[in-house]
Design a protein around this motif. Structure first.
Motif, PDB file in Angstrom:
ATOM      1  N   ALA A 133      95.759  19.137  39.446  1.00  0.00           N
ATOM      2  CA  ALA A 133      95.846  19.263  37.982  1.00  0.00           C
ATOM      3  C   ALA A 133      95.036  20.463  37.497  1.00  0.00           C
ATOM      4  O   ALA A 133      95.497  21.246  36.656  1.00  0.00           O
ATOM      5  N   ASP A 176      95.732  12.245  35.605  1.00  0.00           N
ATOM      6  CA  ASP A 176      96.007  13.559  36.184  1.00  0.00           C
ATOM      7  C   ASP A 176      97.457  13.668  36.639  1.00  0.00           C
ATOM      8  O   ASP A 176      98.077  14.731  36.527  1.00  0.00           O
ATOM      9  N   ILE A 180      99.917  16.625  35.502  1.00  0.00           N
ATOM     10  CA  ILE A 180     100.583  17.468  36.500  1.00  0.00           C
ATOM     11  C   ILE A 180     102.089  17.476  36.260  1.00  0.00           C
ATOM     12  O   ILE A 180     102.729  18.530  36.282  1.00  0.00           O
TER      13      ILE A 180
END
Length: 325
Positions: A133, A176, A180
């Motif tokens: 990320a 995360d 992403i």
């Protein structure tokens, strides 16, 4: 009896850098985020650094009081860059685990025309799942700057390998995973839908599991007490928005530096800090040419009033902003 010889070949220049003995130049690094912060210093030796960088060698000729001001890179990045010039130890670069610092050192190698440092950087980039990320955030910051094109491609390939080699994504926190997916979903051509679908499924599964766990905790608390329990808002998958019709980017690159824009973008000049360009302030114009061949500036052609063309060399220190129409 064998005699001991002292030669420059065996001299410990890294120790010379650390001790700052006989230094005759001081680099003052100013904080780009907070200009009011007191500048930090890195000391060096003009003769040695001038041998490695033709740019520094020229700067030494025109500096005042043996001081050079540095604005842009962080103190940690600049010090690591100068230290490597003295030591030549690859581990000095390899031990750095912050991708943004590596990008800044890469940029310093290009700015000061130091041979080999750009190739050296390419071999040290790693993207573990836990930092995927963060690496994507760094890519968004540097992917539109042409001098980082080679390193951006390397990092993108590393991110793609990390994405394809993970089947459960257990190492990545649920929040995360969603970040992403949202980042990669903006460019389906680059990342590929099959890989993104696997990531999206993992993100939705993680979000659902987290929501279920939160609901169960709330129900258990209600059984024990009538006190209200706040429920943390759950992250949601955000679909990609429309592309800006002017700058052709997601999100819109309003008020970004000129070197981030594209041909055809409409802009308006403000706060220009150099006399090298004669584009009138507050006037609307269109970018009709960008030449990214030089390493530290961009050749720009701008059309004003559908008739007047201004051509000039644009450097990152110039202040341009533009307004979408």
């Amino acid at each position: 009896m064998l005699s001991t010889q002292s030669t420059l070949k065996n001299y410990n220049f890294a120790k010379l850098f650390e001790s700052e003995n006989d230094s005759d130049v001081e680099f003052k690094i100013f904080n780009a985020v907070d200009p009011k912060t007191e500048a930090k210093s890195v000391k060096g030796h003009q003769f040695l650094l001038g041998l490695l960088s033709p740019v520094l060698k020229k700067q030494f000729l025109y500096m005042k009081e043996n001081v050079i001001e540095v604005r842009g890179p962080s103190f940690n990045s600049f010090r690591a860059f100068i230290k490597f010039l003295y030591s030549g130890e690859e581990n000095d670069i390899k031990s750095i685990n912050d991708l943004k610092v590596l990008f800044e050192i890469y940029g310093l190698g290009a700015t000061y025309q130091v041979r080999g440092i750009r190739n050296l950087m390419n071999s040290f980039v790693e993207v573990p799942p836990t930092k995927l990320a963060y690496c994507l955030e760094v890519l968004q910051e540097y992917e539109t700057k042409f001098i980082f094109e080679d390193l951006v491609k390397i990092v993108q390939e590393k991110c793609y390998e990390t994405l394809n080699n993970n089947y459960s994504f257990d190492e990545i926190p649920p929040t995360d995973l969603i970040r992403i997916w949202e980042s990669m979903n903006q460019d389906l051509v680059l990342w590929g839908w099959s890989s993104l679908k696997k990531l999206k499924d993992a993100a939705e599964k993680a979000a659902a599991a987290e929501k279920k766990e939160e609901t169960e905790r709330k129900e258990d608390s209600e059984e024990e007490s009538w006190e209200p329990v706040p429920v943390k808002p759950q992250p949601k998958i955000i679909e990609r928005g429309p592309i800006c019709s002017n700058c052709n980017s997601i999100p819109c690159m309003d008020r970004q530096p000129l070197d981030k824009l594209k041909v055809g973008t409409k802009l308006r000049r403000t706060q220009f800090s150099s006399a090298d360009c004669y584009v009138p302030e507050g006037i609307d114009a269109v970018v009709i040419g960008l030449n990214n061949e030089p390493q530290n500036h961009v050749k720009v052609d701008i059309l004003v009033d559908d008739s007047t063309v201004y051509s000039f060399d644009y450097y990152p220190s110039f202040l341009f902003t533009y307004t979408c129409f």
